[in-house]
Design a protein around this motif. Sequence first.
Motif, PDB file in Angstrom:
ATOM      1  N   ASP A   1       0.947  -1.097   0.035  1.00 27.23           N
ATOM      2  CA  ASP A   1       0.015  -0.113   0.023  1.00 27.23           C
ATOM      3  C   ASP A   1       1.016   1.304   0.100  1.00 27.23           C
ATOM      4  O   ASP A   1       0.538   2.176  -0.777  1.00 27.23           O
ATOM      5  CB  ASP A   1      -0.876  -0.022   1.206  1.00 27.23           C
ATOM      6  N   MET A   2       1.793   1.074   0.965  1.00 28.60           N
ATOM      7  CA  MET A   2       2.884   2.390   0.664  1.00 28.60           C
ATOM      8  C   MET A   2       3.524   2.625  -0.491  1.00 28.60           C
ATOM      9  O   MET A   2       3.615   3.675  -0.897  1.00 28.60           O
ATOM     10  CB  MET A   2       3.719   2.122   2.166  1.00 28.60           C
ATOM     11  N   GLU A   3       3.942   1.496  -1.076  1.00 25.57           N
ATOM     12  CA  GLU A   3       4.589   1.694  -2.667  1.00 25.57           C
ATOM     13  C   GLU A   3       3.708   2.081  -3.432  1.00 25.57           C
ATOM     14  O   GLU A   3       3.913   3.147  -4.366  1.00 25.57           O
ATOM     15  CB  GLU A   3       5.005   0.157  -2.794  1.00 25.57           C
ATOM     16  N   ILE A   4       2.384   1.770  -3.350  1.00 22.15           N
ATOM     17  CA  ILE A   4       1.422   2.206  -4.121  1.00 22.15           C
ATOM     18  C   ILE A   4       1.147   3.816  -4.058  1.00 22.15           C
ATOM     19  O   ILE A   4       1.286   4.579  -5.393  1.00 22.15           O
ATOM     20  CB  ILE A   4       0.101   1.811  -4.312  1.00 22.15           C
ATOM     21  N   ASN A   5       0.977   4.206  -2.993  1.00 23.42           N
ATOM     22  CA  ASN A   5       0.810   5.607  -2.579  1.00 23.42           C
ATOM     23  C   ASN A   5       1.899   6.482  -3.077  1.00 23.42           C
ATOM     24  O   ASN A   5       1.874   7.693  -3.646  1.00 23.42           O
ATOM     25  CB  ASN A   5       0.608   5.764  -0.883  1.00 23.42           C
ATOM     26  N   GLU A   6       3.250   5.878  -2.583  1.00 23.00           N
ATOM     27  CA  GLU A   6       4.403   6.921  -3.118  1.00 23.00           C
ATOM     28  C   GLU A   6       4.551   7.028  -4.480  1.00 23.00           C
ATOM     29  O   GLU A   6       4.919   8.053  -4.963  1.00 23.00           O
ATOM     30  CB  GLU A   6       5.570   5.976  -2.645  1.00 23.00           C
ATOM     31  N   ALA A   7       4.499   5.646  -5.221  1.00 25.27           N
ATOM     32  CA  ALA A   7       4.401   5.785  -6.857  1.00 25.27           C
ATOM     33  C   ALA A   7       3.271   6.770  -7.348  1.00 25.27           C
ATOM     34  O   ALA A   7       3.644   7.641  -8.186  1.00 25.27           O
ATOM     35  CB  ALA A   7       4.193   4.452  -7.421  1.00 25.27           C
ATOM     36  N   ALA A   8       2.041   6.791  -7.070  1.00 24.81           N
ATOM     37  CA  ALA A   8       1.111   7.715  -7.352  1.00 24.81           C
ATOM     38  C   ALA A   8       1.450   9.263  -6.984  1.00 24.81           C
ATOM     39  O   ALA A   8       1.275  10.022  -8.083  1.00 24.81           O
ATOM     40  CB  ALA A   8      -0.266   7.322  -6.762  1.00 24.81           C
ATOM     41  N   ILE A   9       1.619   9.500  -5.702  1.00 26.25           N
ATOM     42  CA  ILE A   9       2.124  10.892  -5.458  1.00 26.25           C
ATOM     43  C   ILE A   9       3.178  11.437  -6.405  1.00 26.25           C
ATOM     44  O   ILE A   9       3.264  12.352  -6.833  1.00 26.25           O
ATOM     45  CB  ILE A   9       2.336  10.819  -3.915  1.00 26.25           C
ATOM     46  N   LEU A  10       4.246  10.405  -6.482  1.00 27.08           N
ATOM     47  CA  LEU A  10       5.507  10.699  -7.529  1.00 27.08           C
ATOM     48  C   LEU A  10       4.984  11.251  -8.898  1.00 27.08           C
ATOM     49  O   LEU A  10       5.333  12.267  -9.325  1.00 27.08           O
ATOM     50  CB  LEU A  10       6.665   9.775  -7.330  1.00 27.08           C
ATOM     51  N   LEU A  11       4.056  10.512  -9.252  1.00 26.93           N
ATOM     52  CA  LEU A  11       3.323  10.681 -10.349  1.00 26.93           C
ATOM     53  C   LEU A  11       2.935  12.091 -10.591  1.00 26.93           C
ATOM     54  O   LEU A  11       2.807  12.714 -11.798  1.00 26.93           O
ATOM     55  CB  LEU A  11       2.633   9.330 -11.213  1.00 26.93           C
ATOM     56  N   ILE A  12       2.007  12.242  -9.905  1.00 27.86           N
ATOM     57  CA  ILE A  12       1.458  13.577  -9.507  1.00 27.86           C
ATOM     58  C   ILE A  12       2.102  14.644  -9.439  1.00 27.86           C
ATOM     59  O   ILE A  12       2.147  15.610 -10.313  1.00 27.86           O
ATOM     60  CB  ILE A  12       0.204  13.604  -8.412  1.00 27.86           C
ATOM     61  N   ALA A  13       3.303  14.461  -8.661  1.00 29.21           N
ATOM     62  CA  ALA A  13       4.166  15.821  -8.744  1.00 29.21           C
ATOM     63  C   ALA A  13       4.938  15.928  -9.941  1.00 29.21           C
ATOM     64  O   ALA A  13       5.465  16.980 -10.305  1.00 29.21           O
ATOM     65  CB  ALA A  13       5.310  15.360  -7.402  1.00 29.21           C
ATOM     66  N   LYS A  14       5.525  14.894 -10.479  1.00 31.78           N
ATOM     67  CA  LYS A  14       6.374  14.958 -11.742  1.00 31.78           C
ATOM     68  C   LYS A  14       5.672  15.241 -12.730  1.00 31.78           C
ATOM     69  O   LYS A  14       6.208  16.217 -13.821  1.00 31.78           O
ATOM     70  CB  LYS A  14       7.120  13.607 -11.864  1.00 31.78           C
ATOM     71  N   GLN A  15       4.598  14.621 -13.107  1.00 29.24           N
ATOM     72  CA  GLN A  15       3.850  14.814 -14.606  1.00 29.24           C
ATOM     73  C   GLN A  15       2.605  15.828 -14.353  1.00 29.24           C
ATOM     74  O   GLN A  15       2.294  16.195 -15.304  1.00 29.24           O
ATOM     75  CB  GLN A  15       3.129  13.427 -14.886  1.00 29.24           C
ATOM     76  N   GLN A  16       2.218  16.043 -13.334  1.00 30.96           N
ATOM     77  CA  GLN A  16       0.729  17.197 -13.172  1.00 30.96           C
ATOM     78  C   GLN A  16      -0.196  16.853 -14.050  1.00 30.96           C
ATOM     79  O   GLN A  16      -0.467  17.741 -14.778  1.00 30.96           O
ATOM     80  CB  GLN A  16       1.801  18.587 -13.367  1.00 30.96           C
ATOM     81  N   PRO A  17      -0.500  15.596 -13.938  1.00 33.18           N
ATOM     82  CA  PRO A  17      -1.826  15.063 -14.653  1.00 33.18           C
ATOM     83  C   PRO A  17      -2.965  15.845 -14.320  1.00 33.18           C
ATOM     84  O   PRO A  17      -3.205  16.443 -13.333  1.00 33.18           O
ATOM     85  CB  PRO A  17      -1.708  13.598 -14.590  1.00 33.18           C
ATOM     86  N   VAL A  18      -3.867  15.928 -15.481  1.00 34.35           N
ATOM     87  CA  VAL A  18      -5.116  16.361 -15.498  1.00 34.35           C
ATOM     88  C   VAL A  18      -6.133  15.485 -15.916  1.00 34.35           C
ATOM     89  O   VAL A  18      -5.887  14.745 -16.379  1.00 34.35           O
ATOM     90  CB  VAL A  18      -5.410  17.821 -16.225  1.00 34.35           C
ATOM     91  N   ALA A  19      -7.377  15.921 -15.457  1.00 38.07           N
ATOM     92  CA  ALA A  19      -8.711  15.420 -16.054  1.00 38.07           C
ATOM     93  C   ALA A  19      -8.525  13.788 -15.565  1.00 38.07           C
ATOM     94  O   ALA A  19      -8.358  13.278 -14.436  1.00 38.07           O
ATOM     95  CB  ALA A  19      -8.842  15.639 -17.361  1.00 38.07           C
ATOM     96  N   SER A  20      -8.566  12.799 -16.746  1.00 37.96           N
ATOM     97  CA  SER A  20      -8.815  11.495 -16.405  1.00 37.96           C
ATOM     98  C   SER A  20      -7.656  10.943 -15.662  1.00 37.96           C
ATOM     99  O   SER A  20      -7.810   9.903 -14.740  1.00 37.96           O
ATOM    100  CB  SER A  20      -9.034  10.746 -17.671  1.00 37.96           C
ATOM    101  N   ASP A  21      -6.690  11.140 -16.290  1.00 36.51           N
ATOM    102  CA  ASP A  21      -5.059  10.735 -15.585  1.00 36.51           C
ATOM    103  C   ASP A  21      -5.096  10.944 -14.158  1.00 36.51           C
ATOM    104  O   ASP A  21      -4.466  10.287 -13.377  1.00 36.51           O
ATOM    105  CB  ASP A  21      -4.163  11.486 -16.581  1.00 36.51           C
ATOM    106  N   LEU A  22      -5.494  12.380 -13.850  1.00 37.01           N
ATOM    107  CA  LEU A  22      -5.166  12.684 -12.288  1.00 37.01           C
ATOM    108  C   LEU A  22      -6.388  11.841 -11.608  1.00 37.01           C
ATOM    109  O   LEU A  22      -6.083  11.222 -10.438  1.00 37.01           O
ATOM    110  CB  LEU A  22      -5.804  14.170 -12.115  1.00 37.01           C
ATOM    111  N   ARG A  23      -7.659  11.681 -12.065  1.00 37.95           N
ATOM    112  CA  ARG A  23      -8.671  10.699 -11.535  1.00 37.95           C
ATOM    113  C   ARG A  23      -8.029   9.263 -11.393  1.00 37.95           C
ATOM    114  O   ARG A  23      -8.201   8.791 -10.396  1.00 37.95           O
ATOM    115  CB  ARG A  23      -9.954  10.564 -12.217  1.00 37.95           C
ATOM    116  N   ARG A  24      -7.303   8.783 -12.394  1.00 39.57           N
ATOM    117  CA  ARG A  24      -6.760   7.282 -12.292  1.00 39.57           C
ATOM    118  C   ARG A  24      -5.725   7.429 -10.985  1.00 39.57           C
ATOM    119  O   ARG A  24      -5.627   6.485 -10.383  1.00 39.57           O
ATOM    120  CB  ARG A  24      -5.952   7.158 -13.190  1.00 39.57           C
ATOM    121  N   LEU A  25      -4.794   8.270 -10.726  1.00 42.01           N
ATOM    122  CA  LEU A  25      -3.985   8.282  -9.539  1.00 42.01           C
ATOM    123  C   LEU A  25      -4.610   8.586  -8.388  1.00 42.01           C
ATOM    124  O   LEU A  25      -4.395   7.860  -7.437  1.00 42.01           O
ATOM    125  CB  LEU A  25      -3.108   9.390  -9.843  1.00 42.01           C
ATOM    126  N   ILE A  26      -5.576   9.366  -8.193  1.00 41.41           N
ATOM    127  CA  ILE A  26      -6.522   9.705  -7.142  1.00 41.41           C
ATOM    128  C   ILE A  26      -7.253   8.359  -6.677  1.00 41.41           C
ATOM    129  O   ILE A  26      -7.125   7.946  -5.356  1.00 41.41           O
ATOM    130  CB  ILE A  26      -7.512  10.912  -7.204  1.00 41.41           C
TER     131      ILE A  26
END
Length: 218
Positions: free
Chosen positions: A58-83
């Motif tokens: 669970d921690m690994e998934i959270n860290e990976a998702a948060i890192l992608l949000i920080a690095k890629q700054q996704p919007v719309a559907s991609d951001l929803r996928r990470l959330i």
Amino acid sequence: MVGREQFQDELEKVKGKIIELAYGAEKLLNQAVDAIYNSDIELAKQVIAYDKELDKKDMEINEAAILLIAKQQPVASDLRRLIVAIRISSDLERMGDNAKNIAKSTIHLGEDHGIDIHKSIKDMKDVAVKMIDISVKAYENEDITLARKLGELDDLIDGMYSNMLRELLEETATNPQKIQHIMQMAFSGRYVERFGDHATNIGENIMYLVKGESCDLN
């Protein structure tokens, strides 16, 4: 283009880890319920130990998702996928906690408690396992039709739990000396019932992922 492809690849890796976590939670539930029916203290201890592995995933998934949000700054559907990935991972981790709690009840009951474990716990477990399998397929395919089925199955588990609880309360009247053991059984039923609640949460998050709006499946 390379950046976009890399982002999609990382998203797929996160999805793969979530599916691994889901099947880990399913395995833990099966083992925890086997342990309580068989008074298998050693298996119960293994369940408690393995839950730490799910916490780590669970921690690994959270860290990976948060890192992608920080690095890629996704919007719309991609951001929803990470959330949604973070939310689903949290529900799966809590499923593992509930399996761990069943294992703790098994240890509390001990090997010679002298009572029959209520059959509804296994019946509820079978429905909960089905819900996990459906939630994985719904998540993989972003299938809201499958996601909606989770609410119906959750209602089924809720009804089974209510009936079991009523019967256990009646049993305490005839076996007051066994009240502590009977309560551990009631707690275990509640922990299985919570699996259904968390699977339904996953269904609601899939609905949010696909439709972009919150939905209550209960």
